[in-house]
Design an enzyme around this catalytic site. Structure first.
Site, PDB file in Angstrom:
ATOM      1  N   GLU A  87     -11.380  -2.584 -13.364  1.00  0.00           N
ATOM      2  CA  GLU A  87     -10.801  -1.737 -12.316  1.00  0.00           C
ATOM      3  C   GLU A  87      -9.908  -0.617 -12.872  1.00  0.00           C
ATOM      4  OE1 GLU A  87     -10.567  -3.731  -8.116  1.00  0.00           O
ATOM      5  OE2 GLU A  87      -9.110  -4.696  -9.427  1.00  0.00           O
ATOM      6  N   HIS A 106      -1.626  -2.295  -9.204  1.00  0.00           N
ATOM      7  CA  HIS A 106      -2.639  -2.888  -8.327  1.00  0.00           C
ATOM      8  C   HIS A 106      -2.529  -4.399  -8.465  1.00  0.00           C
ATOM      9  CE1 HIS A 106      -6.115  -4.183  -6.263  1.00  0.00           C
ATOM     10  NE2 HIS A 106      -6.702  -4.621  -7.364  1.00  0.00           N
ATOM     11  N   HIS A 108      -2.714  -8.415  -6.078  1.00  0.00           N
ATOM     12  CA  HIS A 108      -3.315  -9.154  -4.959  1.00  0.00           C
ATOM     13  C   HIS A 108      -2.257 -10.071  -4.338  1.00  0.00           C
ATOM     14  CE1 HIS A 108      -7.382  -9.087  -7.418  1.00  0.00           C
ATOM     15  NE2 HIS A 108      -7.020  -7.888  -7.022  1.00  0.00           N
ATOM     16  N   HIS A 170      -8.489  -7.383  -0.188  1.00  0.00           N
ATOM     17  CA  HIS A 170      -8.372  -7.232  -1.643  1.00  0.00           C
ATOM     18  C   HIS A 170      -6.927  -7.316  -2.144  1.00  0.00           C
ATOM     19  CE1 HIS A 170      -9.884  -4.739  -5.354  1.00  0.00           C
ATOM     20  NE2 HIS A 170      -9.036  -5.684  -5.682  1.00  0.00           N
TER      21      HIS A 170
HETATM   22 ZN   LIG Z   1      -8.171  -5.989  -7.548  1.00  0.00          ZN
END
Ligand SMILES: [Zn+2]
Length: 244
Positions: A87, A106, A108, A170
């Site tokens: 990613e 980023h 979760h 996500h």
């Molecule tokens: Zn992710």
């Protein structure tokens, strides 16, 4: 370590940049934003070579400086000898689109994912949520992995000029002028989502503040200094836990 944003007069060394990324991950982990080995924080390379981010397959708390890679915009690993996260375009494309930012997170986070799944807006009814007086928009087009430039560009378009974005199904992304600001924003967003879940347990938010009311009440939360004082505390906690 990094109280100010952007490029300073003296260029940061590769080791200083790696240390920023390591520390950002430690703070995210200590703040409950780990999801096993997934999630990443990046630091823009001041020389324009790409982004510094941790290698894949490691939890935030396991990462040391040599596990932090320099990844070029096309995904090539320029420094480091471990595998990168697929990613990486989240970081390269958001930082390309956001010249005001030097760091992307980023992750979760459990409560943010749950709020996004509910379809309800984040409501600003606490100081921690005051950082987001108009709420946080939710992006529906990245439940899976963001693995190419096209998907990264679309994500950057959805984030636009905001400091945070929920990714339904996500996680979240946050950006900041420094690792400190991007990480602290992610920590506060997750706390705001958790607070909202508690309110739901009492029957829900009876009357949400408008963005104007929230800005009036919580305007003091909107300064970098406010976030950086929380960051300094989070760093002290990490250091204390490490016995430092
Ligand atoms: Zn992710």
């Amino acid at each position: 370590l990094e109280g100010h944003a952007g490029r300073s007069e003296h260029a940061s060394s590769d080791e200083e940049l790696r240390a920023e990324v390591v520390l950002g991950g430690r703070v995210l982990h200590a703040s409950g934003l780990s999801d096993l080995v997934w999630g990443h924080v990046s630091r823009r390379d001041p020389e324009g070579r790409g982004v510094w981010m941790k290698a894949s397959g490691l939890g935030f708390e396991e990462v040391t400086a040599s596990d932090v890679l320099l990844v070029a915009d096309d995904g090539r690993i320029l420094v480091g000898d471990r595998p990168r996260h697929s990613e990486y375009p989240i970081h390269t494309e958001l930082l390309r689109a956001r010249q005001d930012a030097n760091s992307v997170v980023h992750v979760h986070p459990r409560h943010a994912i749950a709020l996004a799944a509910s379809g309800r807006p984040l409501e600003a009814f606490s100081h921690v949520a005051g950082l987001f007086p108009a709420g946080v928009r939710c992006y529906d087009d990245a439940p899976g992995l963001v693995v190419n430039a096209e998907e990264g560009v679309a994500l950057a378009g959805a984030l636009a000029g905001d400091r945070a974005l929920l990714l339904r199904g996500h996680g979240v992304v946050t950006v900041g002028a420094s690792v400190a600001l991007a990480v602290t924003t992610a920590v506060m967003l997750e706390r705001a989502c958790e607070q909202q879940l508690l309110a739901e347990g009492f029957g829900g938010v009876e009357r949400a503040f408008t963005a104007e009311e929230a800005t009036r009440a919580y305007g003091h939360t909107l300064t970098d200094a406010h976030l950086l004082s929380a960051w300094a505390y989070l760093v002290r906690r990490v250091e204390a836990a490490a016995g430092g």
